[in-house]
Design a protein around this motif. Structure first.
Motif, short mmCIF file in Angstrom:
data_model
loop_
_atom_site.label_atom_id
_atom_site.label_comp_id
_atom_site.label_asym_id
_atom_site.label_seq_id
_atom_site.Cartn_x
_atom_site.Cartn_y
_atom_site.Cartn_z
N ILE A 1 3.93 -5.61 6.35
CA ILE A 1 5.01 -6.34 5.67
C ILE A 1 6.37 -5.91 6.21
O ILE A 1 7.31 -6.70 6.28
CB ILE A 1 4.92 -6.15 4.13
CG1 ILE A 1 5.89 -7.08 3.40
CG2 ILE A 1 5.18 -4.73 3.73
CD1 ILE A 1 5.49 -8.50 3.44
N ILE A 2 6.48 -4.66 6.65
CA ILE A 2 7.74 -4.20 7.23
C ILE A 2 7.99 -4.90 8.56
O ILE A 2 9.13 -5.25 8.87
CB ILE A 2 7.73 -2.66 7.39
CG1 ILE A 2 7.80 -2.01 6.02
CG2 ILE A 2 8.87 -2.19 8.26
CD1 ILE A 2 7.85 -0.53 6.04
N MET A 3 6.96 -5.15 9.34
CA MET A 3 7.13 -5.88 10.60
C MET A 3 7.58 -7.32 10.32
O MET A 3 8.42 -7.86 11.04
CB MET A 3 5.82 -5.87 11.39
CG MET A 3 5.45 -4.52 11.93
SD MET A 3 6.71 -3.85 13.02
CE MET A 3 6.60 -4.97 14.37
N LEU A 4 7.04 -7.92 9.28
CA LEU A 4 7.46 -9.27 8.91
C LEU A 4 8.92 -9.28 8.46
O LEU A 4 9.70 -10.16 8.85
CB LEU A 4 6.56 -9.80 7.80
CG LEU A 4 6.83 -11.21 7.32
CD1 LEU A 4 6.49 -12.21 8.42
CD2 LEU A 4 6.04 -11.50 6.07
N MET A 5 9.31 -8.29 7.67
CA MET A 5 10.69 -8.20 7.22
C MET A 5 11.64 -7.94 8.38
O MET A 5 12.74 -8.51 8.44
CB MET A 5 10.82 -7.11 6.16
CG MET A 5 10.11 -7.46 4.87
SD MET A 5 9.95 -6.09 3.75
CE MET A 5 11.63 -5.80 3.32
N LEU A 6 11.24 -7.11 9.32
CA LEU A 6 12.06 -6.86 10.50
C LEU A 6 12.26 -8.12 11.32
O LEU A 6 13.34 -8.35 11.88
CB LEU A 6 11.43 -5.77 11.37
CG LEU A 6 11.78 -4.34 11.02
CD1 LEU A 6 10.99 -3.38 11.90
CD2 LEU A 6 13.25 -4.09 11.15
#
Length: 94
Positions: free
Chosen positions: A55-60
């Motif tokens: 999810i952090i990669m998606l947010m980034l």
């Protein structure tokens, strides 16, 4: 204990964003600082709770798209008006 630094960073970014509104570049930099503090906050939270980091990669990805959009607006404003001061924009001009 772990969340104090990102929260202080977030509040400082909000203060700069709120009180420094003369130049568009400073506004964009303060928004990116807020995004960096949110990234650090989410990263610490996900690491401590053993969540998945996809999810952090998606947010980034979304945050990078936001930064590119802001920089493209800055380039268009500088090409159109000659500077990035908010006081020089004429809102009545078509």
């Amino acid at each position: 204990m772990y969340f104090t630094l990102p929260l202080i960073m977030f509040v400082c970014g909000l203060l700069v964003f709120s009180f420094n509104y003369y130049h568009f570049l400073i506004t964009l930099l303060s928004l990116e600082y807020i995004v960096l503090s949110l990234f650090l906050l989410f990263f610490i939270y996900f690491i401590l709770n053993l969540f998945d980091l996809y999810i952090i990669m998606l947010m980034l990805t979304f945050w990078v798209c936001e930064a590119v959009l802001g920089l493209s607006l800055l380039v268009n404003l500088i090409r159109g008006y000659g500077n990035d001061c908010f006081s020089s924009f004429n809102l009545l001009q078509c």
